[in-house]
Design an enzyme around this catalytic site. Structure first.
Site, PDB file in Angstrom:
ATOM      1  N   ASP A  13     -20.135  15.183  18.278  1.00 24.17           N
ATOM      2  CA  ASP A  13     -20.195  16.506  18.923  1.00 24.17           C
ATOM      3  C   ASP A  13     -21.605  17.070  18.975  1.00 24.17           C
ATOM      4  OD1 ASP A  13     -17.348  16.504  19.067  1.00 24.17           O
ATOM      5  OD2 ASP A  13     -17.299  17.101  16.970  1.00 24.17           O
ATOM      6  N   LYS A  16     -23.868  15.173  23.274  1.00 24.79           N
ATOM      7  CA  LYS A  16     -24.310  13.941  23.962  1.00 24.79           C
ATOM      8  C   LYS A  16     -23.959  13.981  25.440  1.00 24.79           C
ATOM      9  CE  LYS A  16     -21.950  11.353  21.143  1.00 24.79           C
ATOM     10  NZ  LYS A  16     -21.525  12.365  20.168  1.00 24.79           N
ATOM     11  N   GLY A  40     -14.824  13.253  23.228  1.00 26.02           N
ATOM     12  CA  GLY A  40     -14.683  14.285  24.257  1.00 26.02           C
ATOM     13  C   GLY A  40     -16.067  14.727  24.659  1.00 26.02           C
ATOM     14  N   HIS A  41     -16.554  14.223  25.792  1.00 24.02           N
ATOM     15  CA  HIS A  41     -17.905  14.573  26.239  1.00 24.02           C
ATOM     16  C   HIS A  41     -17.815  15.658  27.303  1.00 24.02           C
ATOM     17  CE1 HIS A  41     -19.527  10.443  24.742  1.00 24.02           C
ATOM     18  NE2 HIS A  41     -19.255  11.287  23.784  1.00 24.02           N
ATOM     19  N   GLN A 223     -19.084   9.544  19.400  1.00 21.58           N
ATOM     20  CA  GLN A 223     -19.099   9.992  17.996  1.00 21.58           C
ATOM     21  C   GLN A 223     -20.555  10.031  17.488  1.00 21.58           C
ATOM     22  OE1 GLN A 223     -16.536   7.267  18.631  1.00 21.58           O
ATOM     23  NE2 GLN A 223     -15.298   8.967  19.293  1.00 21.58           N
ATOM     24  N   GLY A 413     -28.395  25.528  26.353  1.00 22.53           N
ATOM     25  CA  GLY A 413     -27.139  25.962  26.963  1.00 22.53           C
ATOM     26  C   GLY A 413     -26.477  24.774  27.624  1.00 22.53           C
TER      27      GLY A 413
HETATM   28  P1  IMP Z   1     -10.540   8.749  14.604  1.00 26.03           P
HETATM   29  O1  IMP Z   1     -11.724   8.251  15.361  1.00 26.03           O
HETATM   30  O2  IMP Z   1      -9.558   9.488  15.483  1.00 26.03           O
HETATM   31  O3  IMP Z   1      -9.899   7.695  13.770  1.00 26.03           O
HETATM   32  O4  IMP Z   1     -11.060   9.865  13.567  1.00 26.03           O
HETATM   33  C1  IMP Z   1     -11.865   9.534  12.442  1.00 26.03           C
HETATM   34  C2  IMP Z   1     -12.863  10.647  12.145  1.00 26.03           C
HETATM   35  O5  IMP Z   1     -13.816  10.717  13.210  1.00 26.03           O
HETATM   36  C3  IMP Z   1     -12.232  12.043  12.068  1.00 26.03           C
HETATM   37  O6  IMP Z   1     -12.966  12.803  11.117  1.00 26.03           O
HETATM   38  C4  IMP Z   1     -12.455  12.614  13.449  1.00 26.03           C
HETATM   39  O7  IMP Z   1     -12.480  14.020  13.448  1.00 26.03           O
HETATM   40  C5  IMP Z   1     -13.820  12.024  13.771  1.00 26.03           C
HETATM   41  N1  IMP Z   1     -14.047  11.868  15.216  1.00 26.03           N
HETATM   42  C6  IMP Z   1     -13.535  10.938  16.033  1.00 26.03           C
HETATM   43  N2  IMP Z   1     -13.989  11.092  17.278  1.00 26.03           N
HETATM   44  C7  IMP Z   1     -14.823  12.135  17.253  1.00 26.03           C
HETATM   45  C8  IMP Z   1     -15.644  12.768  18.240  1.00 26.03           C
HETATM   46  O8  IMP Z   1     -15.704  12.376  19.405  1.00 26.03           O
HETATM   47  N3  IMP Z   1     -16.393  13.827  17.801  1.00 26.03           N
HETATM   48  C9  IMP Z   1     -16.376  14.237  16.516  1.00 26.03           C
HETATM   49  N4  IMP Z   1     -15.639  13.682  15.570  1.00 26.03           N
HETATM   50  C10 IMP Z   1     -14.866  12.633  15.923  1.00 26.03           C
END
Ligand code: IMP
Length: 422
Positions: A13, A16, A40-41, A223, A413
């Protein structure tokens, strides 16, 4: 721009999506190489908000080829929905999107297992996005996964899916969960397979042909560094290599063909889900949430917030080989009187200037802070480096220096034009 890898230098988050969108202007091809629809971009173009989960953000620009690489895990139904959603918003999705035939599938039993395992873990849960990511990568490593190449071959898909559902239903029953109907899953995923067939190709061959033509490739990380399965705060991580090395394994483009690594980081720190976050701070969380910021793009969960952690970003610079940094969300700190930056951790008598590998030790670390005077002026209208208040420039210079990479971009922003090239 040659071949550039863009990675998140914190816990995901980092903004990116917006930086990829800005850099895409100079790219011919954008490649997603890891993760799945847990990502989620978010990209704003004018007032229109786009949230991308699997499709590379390059899709929002004309004449850019977007590739979902072999390192990504794909929920076919999710991808079809995403394509339909984009088309509804007027975005062209056709021969500008190519999906690797060796990317693994996320299927309903993966999601179900993800949810069940979280329940079983109780207070030790990871706080996953429940998108089935861990179980899908688990099947890949165990060599029982289904891939896109299987999905688009009806007989093979039916045979393999039947076996996998049989085995996974045994596990689900043992966990007290409802078994899945093969018939239902097969019908739904076959339909998705039919929709996706035109997109599926050998992306490795295609990327190498493009490189021979001299095309520039932007590798879009998902991520962040500390969610990496190897370099993150294990077990509170995702199940893929989110770091720069993942760009090679997840696309088939060798490390010596990469030219540059850009690390994206917020001017503060956030994390969603469980696990250590040394600089977590309720005051800054209240401030940012009060501004309507820092809610997850995929799950809507409120993100945990803290001060900038230069121990973490220095570590990220090291493991990713970050050359340049993009600092986002500077405007989030516009009203703060005194801004803290963590420069080391204290754990009992020990002092760490790197991130300890043991998540428990990291959770017990106390941050050592230095303080900066806040600029207390809106920065969202700044478009050039010299438009920024002197105190903001001093802050940015200091965090870049402590991180050990060159400051290249500052974002004030969500819009494309709220971007300063340093
Ligand atoms: P998973 O990828 O759904 O297995 O989640 C594992 C960990 O990665 C958790 O703490 C999620 O909140 C975190 N996580 C997975 N995808 C994202 C992302 O796109 N942004 C932020 N955190 C993420």
């Amino acid at each position: 721009m040659a071949n550039t890898i863009l990675v998140g230098a914190q816990w995901g988050d980092e903004g990116k999506g917006k930086i990829i969108d800005v850099l895409t202007e100079d790219a011919d091809i954008v490649v997603r190489y890891a993760g799945g629809n847990n990502a989620g971009h978010t990209v704003f173009i004018g007032k229109q908000k786009y949230v991308l989960h699997l499709v590379p953000s390059g899709i929002l620009r004309k004449n850019k080829l977007c590739v979902i690489g072999n390192g990504v895990v794909i929920d076919p139904v999710g991808l079809v929905d995403e394509i339909k959603g984009l088309r509804k918003l007027g975005v062209q999705v056709g021969d500008n999107l190519i999906v690797s035939e060796t990317a693994h599938l996320v299927l309903p039993y993966h999601r179900e297992l993800d949810a069940q395992r979280e329940v079983l873990k109780g207070k030790n849960k990871i706080g996953t996005t429940k998108r089935g990511i861990g179980p899908a990568y688990g099947d890949k490593a165990a060599r029982v996964g289904l891939r896109m190449i299987d999905l688009v071959n009806p007989e093979r898909f039916e045979e393999k899916l039947r076996l996998r559902i049989k085995e996974n239903n045994e596990v689900l029953r043992a966990l007290g969960a409802k078994p899945l109907s093969f018939k239902q899953v097969h019908a739904e995923y076959r339909a998705a397979g039919n929709c996706l067939k035109p997109f599926v190709a050998n992306t490795v061959v295609l990327l190498h042909q493009a490189m021979r033509r001299g095309d520039n490739i932007l590798f879009e990380g998902a991520q962040g560094t500390f969610l990496d399965i190897d370099h993150g705060t294990y077990p509170f991580v995702t199940s893929s290599n989110t770091t720069a090395g993942g760009a090679s394994t997840g696309s088939g483009v060798a490390p010596n063909k990469m030219d540059e690594v850009v690390g994206v980081m917020k001017a503060y720190t956030t994390r969603v889900g469980e696990g250590p976050l040394p600089t977590e701070n309720a005051e800054i969380a209240d401030l940012l949430h009060g501004m309507g910021r820092e809610f997850g793009a995929t799950t809507g969960r409120a993100r945990r917030c803290g001060w900038f952690d230069s121990v973490a970003t220095r570590h990220a610079t090291m493991v990713n080989g970050i050359d340049e940094i993009a600092v986002t969300n500077l405007d989030g700190l516009d009203t703060v009187e005194t801004i803290k930056v963590c420069v080391a951790y204290r754990h009992g008598k020990a002092r760490y200037d790197f991130v300890p590998n043991d998540a428990q030790t990291l959770a017990e670390c106390e941050p050592v802070y230095v303080e900066f005077a806040g600029w207390r002026t809106p920065t969202d209208k700044a478009r050039k480096w010299k438009d920024l208040p002197a105190k903001a420039r001093a802050y940015l210079k200091a965090i870049a220096e402590s991180t050990g990479a060159k400051l290249a971009i500052v974002s004030v922003g969500p819009s494309r034009d709220q971007t300063i090239f340093v």
